[in-house]
Design an enzyme around this catalytic site. Structure first.
Site, PDB file in Angstrom:
ATOM      1  N   CYS A 111       0.878  -1.188   0.000  1.00 36.20           N
ATOM      2  CA  CYS A 111       0.000   0.000   0.000  1.00 36.20           C
ATOM      3  C   CYS A 111       0.905   1.225   0.000  1.00 36.20           C
ATOM      4  O   CYS A 111       1.024   1.927   1.000  1.00 36.20           O
ATOM      5  CB  CYS A 111      -0.917  -0.013   1.213  1.00 36.20           C
ATOM      6  N   GLY A 116       6.432   7.405   0.754  1.00 38.66           N
ATOM      7  CA  GLY A 116       7.382   7.594   1.846  1.00 38.66           C
ATOM      8  C   GLY A 116       8.136   6.330   2.211  1.00 38.66           C
ATOM      9  O   GLY A 116       9.371   6.325   2.286  1.00 38.66           O
ATOM     10  N   GLU A 135       0.242   0.301  -5.593  1.00 41.39           N
ATOM     11  CA  GLU A 135      -0.877   1.111  -5.112  1.00 41.39           C
ATOM     12  C   GLU A 135      -2.111   0.763  -5.936  1.00 41.39           C
ATOM     13  O   GLU A 135      -2.079   0.806  -7.165  1.00 41.39           O
ATOM     14  CB  GLU A 135      -0.568   2.600  -5.229  1.00 41.39           C
ATOM     15  N   ASP A 162      -4.632  -4.932  -7.507  1.00 45.82           N
ATOM     16  CA  ASP A 162      -5.312  -5.403  -6.311  1.00 45.82           C
ATOM     17  C   ASP A 162      -4.385  -6.382  -5.583  1.00 45.82           C
ATOM     18  O   ASP A 162      -3.591  -7.085  -6.225  1.00 45.82           O
ATOM     19  CB  ASP A 162      -6.600  -6.111  -6.718  1.00 45.82           C
ATOM     20  N   ASP A 179       1.438  -1.215   5.027  1.00 42.92           N
ATOM     21  CA  ASP A 179       0.968  -0.068   5.807  1.00 42.92           C
ATOM     22  C   ASP A 179      -0.515   0.073   5.489  1.00 42.92           C
ATOM     23  O   ASP A 179      -0.897   0.769   4.557  1.00 42.92           O
ATOM     24  CB  ASP A 179       1.760   1.181   5.423  1.00 42.92           C
ATOM     25  N   CYS A 232      -1.741   3.821  11.054  1.00 38.64           N
ATOM     26  CA  CYS A 232      -1.704   5.085  11.805  1.00 38.64           C
ATOM     27  C   CYS A 232      -2.942   5.162  12.693  1.00 38.64           C
ATOM     28  O   CYS A 232      -3.597   6.205  12.810  1.00 38.64           O
ATOM     29  CB  CYS A 232      -1.606   6.289  10.863  1.00 38.64           C
TER      30      CYS A 232
END
Length: 455
Positions: A111, A116, A135, A162, A179, A232
């Site tokens: 992902c 980053g 992505e 996918d 992530d 996150c």
């Protein structure tokens, strides 16, 4: 923003007797905004930025005392640094402690947008490793492609697939970084609008989606391979419970990562299997909310049969590019969507494997379009660390460099009188892109889709 944090979230966090609720709320109420950047080790330069304290868990990463307007800085567009949240840079410490920086590995950043963690992996993994940065959302994949192009390495493939597509590469990856999309509570201080979108129902939905993503991609992990899982989010349902689920469903073991106590990172354990997790809280670390856990696959995976692949001869031999590429003998070429790409010879068969089963946005370094006897060079080549040093270059001052980035015409008097044809323009010795000098005019070849509209 006082008292705006969801009560359900704060209440669940407060179950932990070590959780300092008052300090946590204060960290969100004070509105502190942190900015950190990570330097590109392949493009060393004296930055115009005022670097402050080093990020302790990531080499070549620094906090800034104030946030500048990065679009004004030509060195940002040259790929000399990446603006990244400091907590997520902990990935560098993990790679170092696992010893993967010294191995040749095949890595997947599942992902990956906006890029980053992919640019970080480019920096810390060995140059002869392979990185596939994926992505699923097309618009975000374009941003990922641009950021990796700026970073300048050729050992990278950008895909737009996918997660289920990676089942077609069984046992292929020594390292997977996931992530995962999450409820985003760790970004509340940075993005106050995201608070309105948070709910316990959304946490549950995210947890279910995270399990689906992991289940879809799991066949691609190699025997004894590593999975680095992060979010996150502060919610246990998206973090420690996911580690327990992975250990229940697959043959994983938890891996501990040594850390310094002064960093303020909280080490947690999942309830069922005591899998180690690493939590970043804004009242304890200089960064936003973040969670990461590391697992090692103990089982035996079926392997993709790389020996069956036949590498076809490229219609554009590498020798034809020797004036454009330094150390050109180290590379092979292939044509993708009518453009010539280069990639390290030792990765040739792996890129062929990816090309057969994945949708490739970009692979290696796009050199340009081959017109039979000459090359129409690409912007990717201009920012590549493999670009020949024999190509004519002209150094620009800040004002002229910014005009170039706006795709405005440049004054021919900036260039030597005897210069004709393709040339590079630099700022502080770092390449910004191509121009073509045609006597009384200079054509600016900066890509219009990434030009700076307002400077």
């Amino acid at each position: 923003m006082s008292n705006f944090l969801p009560n359900a979230l704060v209440r669940k966090l407060g179950v932990n007797p070590l959780f300092d609720q008052e300090a946590f709320l204060e960290a969100h109420e004070n509105g502190l905004k942190l900015t950190s950047v990570r330097l590109n080790p392949y493009k060393p330069v004296d930055l115009d930025l005022k670097l402050s304290e080093a990020v302790p868990w990531c080499p070549e990463a620094y906090y800034l005392d104030e946030r500048p307007k990065f679009t004004l800085d030509p060195l940002f567009h040259a790929g000399c640094y990446y603006v990244q949240e400091a907590s997520s840079m902990f990935l560098a410490q993990i790679i170092k402690e696992l010893g993967l920086d010294k191995d040749t590995v095949k890595a997947l950043d599942l992902c990956a947008a906006p890029g980053g963690k992919s640019t970080l992996l480019n920096s810390v993994l060995s140059a002869d490793s392979l990185l596939i940065a994926n992505e699923i959302i097309k618009a975000r994949a374009n941003i990922l492609e641009d950021n990796l192009m700026r970073w300048g390495l050729s050992n990278t493939i950008v895909t737009n697939n996918d997660p289920t597509a990676f089942r077609r590469l069984p046992g292929f990856f020594d390292l997977m970084v996931v992530d995962a999309p999450c409820s985003g509570s760790g970004m509340f201080r940075k993005d106050e609008d995201s608070i309105d979108e948070w709910s316990e129902a959304n946490v549950k939905l995210c947890s279910e989606r995270q399990r689906r993503i992991l289940a879809d991609v799991m066949p691609g992990l190699a025997t004894h391979g590593y999975l680095i899982y992060s979010t996150c989010s502060y919610s246990e349902e998206e973090n420690e419970q996911i580690l327990d689920w992975l250990i229940d469903e697959y043959e994983f073991e938890s891996v501990s990562i040594p850390i310094e106590e002064s960093w303020g990172i909280e080490v947690t354990q999942s309830k069922k299997h005591e899998a180690k997790g690493y939590r970043f809280y804004p009242h304890k670390t200089r960064g936003e909310g973040f969670f990461v856990g590391v697992l090692r696959f103990k089982g035996i995976q079926p392997m993709f049969n790389i020996k069956k692949l036949k590498v076809e001869k490229s219609p554009v031999p590498i020798e034809s590019l020797k004036h454009w590429i330094k150390d050109y003998q180290q590379f092979s070429t292939f044509v993708h969507h009518d453009f010539v790409h280069i990639f390290p010879k030792e990765l040739e068969v792996y890129i062929k494997a990816a090309q057969q089963v994945l949708y490739l946005k970009n692979a290696g370094t796009m050199v340009g379009k081959w017109l039979g006897k000459e090359l129409l060079p690409s912007h990717d080549l201009a920012l590549s660390i493999h670009l020949s040093q024999d190509i004519p270059t002209t150094e620009l001052n800040l004002k002229d460099a910014q005009n170039f980035l706006r795709k405005e015409p440049l004054d021919p008097s900036l260039f030597p009188e005897n210069l004709k044809g393709w040339s590079l323009v630099n700022y502080k010795g770092q390449t910004l892109g191509w121009v073509k000098v045609l006597g009384n005019r200079v054509n600016n070849y900066y890509p219009k889709e990434i030009r700076i509209a307002n400077l």
